[in-house]
Write an enzyme that holds these catalytic residues in place. Structure first.
Site, PDB file in Angstrom:
ATOM      1  N   LYS A  83       0.827  -1.075   0.123  1.00 59.28           N
ATOM      2  CA  LYS A  83      -0.072   0.131   0.387  1.00 59.28           C
ATOM      3  C   LYS A  83       0.642   1.275   0.178  1.00 59.28           C
ATOM      4  CE  LYS A  83      -0.877   0.132   4.901  1.00 59.28           C
ATOM      5  NZ  LYS A  83       0.132   0.966   5.476  1.00 59.28           N
ATOM      6  N   ARG A  98      -6.512   3.581  11.489  1.00 62.84           N
ATOM      7  CA  ARG A  98      -6.449   2.004  11.794  1.00 62.84           C
ATOM      8  C   ARG A  98      -7.105   1.640  12.818  1.00 62.84           C
ATOM      9  NH1 ARG A  98      -0.688   1.822   9.381  1.00 62.84           N
ATOM     10  NH2 ARG A  98       0.916   0.435  10.462  1.00 62.84           N
ATOM     11  N   ARG A 121      11.280  -7.318   2.682  1.00 63.45           N
ATOM     12  CA  ARG A 121      12.207  -5.702   3.017  1.00 63.45           C
ATOM     13  C   ARG A 121      12.686  -6.091   4.569  1.00 63.45           C
ATOM     14  NH1 ARG A 121       6.906  -1.836   4.236  1.00 63.45           N
ATOM     15  NH2 ARG A 121       7.110  -2.766   6.486  1.00 63.45           N
ATOM     16  N   ARG A 150      14.513  -2.564   8.323  1.00 65.29           N
ATOM     17  CA  ARG A 150      13.356  -1.850   9.062  1.00 65.29           C
ATOM     18  C   ARG A 150      13.751  -2.697  10.591  1.00 65.29           C
ATOM     19  NH1 ARG A 150       7.335   0.049   6.581  1.00 65.29           N
ATOM     20  NH2 ARG A 150       7.257  -0.992   8.836  1.00 65.29           N
ATOM     21  N   ARG A 180       1.700  -6.634  13.902  1.00 66.65           N
ATOM     22  CA  ARG A 180       1.246  -6.046  13.207  1.00 66.65           C
ATOM     23  C   ARG A 180       0.762  -6.792  12.382  1.00 66.65           C
ATOM     24  NH1 ARG A 180       6.318  -4.186  10.209  1.00 66.65           N
ATOM     25  NH2 ARG A 180       5.148  -2.621   9.454  1.00 66.65           N
TER      26      ARG A 180
END
Ligand code: AMP
Length: 196
Positions: free
Chosen positions: A15, A90, A129, A135, A146
């Site tokens: 997204k 969210r 990723r 990250r 998450r």
């Protein structure tokens, strides 16, 4: 022509990438709360100090703080003609905050883009990723947290927007260009006009 859009999907649905592309196509700023929080953390601002540990754990920043940051950002001049929000709202509380903000301004959302990606595929993309970008919230345990928060708190917001007839559901599996084209076509079918 304005376009006020949300893009909603699980972590690893692409997204962020699609949000930037769609914002460009419709001539509006892409506003990612995750990017704003990460910038605050790396810049060492007071906001960054407050959210650092929360983001590293993969938990949600309190609604009051998040909604204040979004209100401030949406009040900037470049968002007057529209915006694409990525990562906000969210949960249902944030939906209420955004409703109140938009109602005050006499504005409403044009569409909520739901990016559908099977769970295994989002996990695979997130692990990739993690390997590429390093990250700090992309470790296996935090990814699981998450995704659980997404399913518990974020997925229900789609039911609310679906009831309002605002949701455009897009198959998020395919090449980047294919997915962008699907989203643009679906938004055009709702009467939104791309720029250029
Ligand atoms: P993202 O890049 O959208 O996955 O966001 C990274 C992290 O920023 C999330 O795991 C949360 O800790 C925080 N965050 C981003 N957006 C929100 C939001 N709307 N509400 C609460 N926390 C958020």
């Amino acid at each position: 022509m304005t376009a006020r859009l949300l893009i909603v999907g699980p972590q690893g649905s692409g997204k962020g990438t699609q949000g930037v592309r769609i914002a460009e196509a419709f001539g509006i700023p892409a506003i990612s709360t995750g990017d704003m929080f990460r910038a605050a953390v790396s810049g060492g601002s007071e906001l960054g100090e407050r959210v650092k540990a929360i983001i590293e754990a993969g938990d949600l920043v309190p609604d009051e703080l998040t909604s204040a940051v979004v209100r401030e950002r949406l009040s900037e001049g470049d968002a007057a003609g529209g915006f694409l929000l990525d990562g906000y709202p969210r949960n249902l509380g944030q939906v209420g905050d955004l409703d109140a903000f938009l109602t005050d301004r006499g504005e409403q959302l044009d569409a909520v883009i739901e990016l559908d990606v099977p769970r295994e595929e989002s996990i695979a993309r997130l692990s990739q990723r993690a390997a590429e970008q390093g990250r700090s919230d992309d470790t296996e345990e935090i990814i699981a947290n998450r995704l659980a928060i997404y399913e518990r708190e974020t997925a229900p917001i789609l039911d609310v927007y679906r009831e309002r007839g605002a949701v455009v559901a897009i198959d998020g599996v395919g090449s980047l260009d294919e997915i962008t084209e699907r989203i643009v076509a679906a938004l055009e079918a709702r009467g939104l006009a791309r720029v250029g």
